[in-house]
Write a protein that holds these residues in place. Structure first.
Motif, PDB file in Angstrom:
ATOM      1  N   SER A   2       0.824  -1.193   0.000  1.00 60.66           N
ATOM      2  CA  SER A   2       0.000   0.000   0.000  1.00 60.66           C
ATOM      3  C   SER A   2       0.863   1.249   0.000  1.00 60.66           C
ATOM      4  CB  SER A   2      -0.901   0.015   1.231  1.00 60.66           C
ATOM      5  OG  SER A   2      -1.787  -1.073   1.171  1.00 60.66           O
ATOM      6  N   VAL A   4       1.641   5.038   1.094  1.00 63.83           N
ATOM      7  CA  VAL A   4       1.411   5.981   2.178  1.00 63.83           C
ATOM      8  C   VAL A   4       1.092   7.348   1.581  1.00 63.83           C
ATOM      9  CG1 VAL A   4       2.485   7.169   4.127  1.00 63.83           C
ATOM     10  CG2 VAL A   4       2.926   4.750   3.759  1.00 63.83           C
ATOM     11  N   GLU A  68      -8.694   1.807   2.611  1.00 60.40           N
ATOM     12  CA  GLU A  68      -7.273   1.542   2.392  1.00 60.40           C
ATOM     13  C   GLU A  68      -6.462   2.832   2.465  1.00 60.40           C
ATOM     14  OE1 GLU A  68      -4.203  -0.122  -1.007  1.00 60.40           O
ATOM     15  OE2 GLU A  68      -6.340  -0.435  -1.288  1.00 60.40           O
ATOM     16  N   SER A  71      -6.306   4.020   6.058  1.00 60.62           N
ATOM     17  CA  SER A  71      -5.443   3.206   6.920  1.00 60.62           C
ATOM     18  C   SER A  71      -3.961   3.477   6.658  1.00 60.62           C
ATOM     19  CB  SER A  71      -5.746   1.722   6.748  1.00 60.62           C
ATOM     20  OG  SER A  71      -5.332   1.270   5.483  1.00 60.62           O
ATOM     21  N   ASN A  72      -3.628   3.965   5.472  1.00 65.76           N
ATOM     22  CA  ASN A  72      -2.239   4.267   5.134  1.00 65.76           C
ATOM     23  C   ASN A  72      -1.927   5.759   5.183  1.00 65.76           C
ATOM     24  OD1 ASN A  72      -1.293   1.564   4.511  1.00 65.76           O
ATOM     25  ND2 ASN A  72      -2.736   1.665   2.816  1.00 65.76           N
TER      26      ASN A  72
END
Length: 158
Positions: A2, A4, A68, A71-72
């Motif tokens: 993933s 950032v 997603e 969360s990053n």
């Protein structure tokens, strides 16, 4: 793996508010639309049911993508950033060396980009070209019709 993304507190709050709106309001509405369409009879010939299911699928994909990203997401402590270089959340005043026009942009994460308010993504060609530059540097940016040169005039933070 993933990716950032870096946000201001305000940008992250906006992202999470939109995500909560989708989960808490839009998701139940989609379920209701499916239930209403199901009650109208034969599902094999029910275009309304098919449309509601497709809309729900698109909504769930959007929610998953936003979860997603959230969360990053990382909040940037701007007080710790080097103000001598153009970095994420820098305000950068540049001058087009070809026509002499001056512009000011704020470098932000892609999801916060809004050209109308002068916020450009660090992943855009201009954003990438400006990252790491200092006052007086020239950024050469490849665009479809060649290369543009911008001189960095000022860098600051709000």
């Amino acid at each position: 793996m993933s990716k950032v993304s870096y946000y201001t507190l305000e940008g992250l709050k906006k992202l999470k508010d939109e995500l909560n709106q989708l989960r808490d309001v839009e998701r139940p509405k989609a379920s209701e639309a499916i239930a209403e369409a199901r009650d109208k009879g034969d599902l094999s010939e029910n275009a309304e049911y098919d449309a509601a299911k497709e809309a729900q699928g698109l909504l769930e994909m959007r929610i998953a993508k936003m979860e997603e990203v959230a969360s990053n997401a990382r909040v940037i402590d701007e007080s710790q950033l080097d103000i001598s270089k153009a970095l994420v959340h820098s305000l950068v005043k540049i001058k087009n060396k070809t026509n002499g026009s001056e512009m000011t942009y704020k470098l932000v994460a892609q999801s916060e980009a809004d050209i109308k308010t002068g916020k450009i993504s660090v992943e855009s060609p201009i954003g990438k070209g400006l990252l790491g530059k200092q006052v007086g540097d020239t950024a050469e940016i490849s665009v479809p019709n060649g290369t543009m040169e911008f001189e960095v005039l000022e860098i600051w933070r709000e």
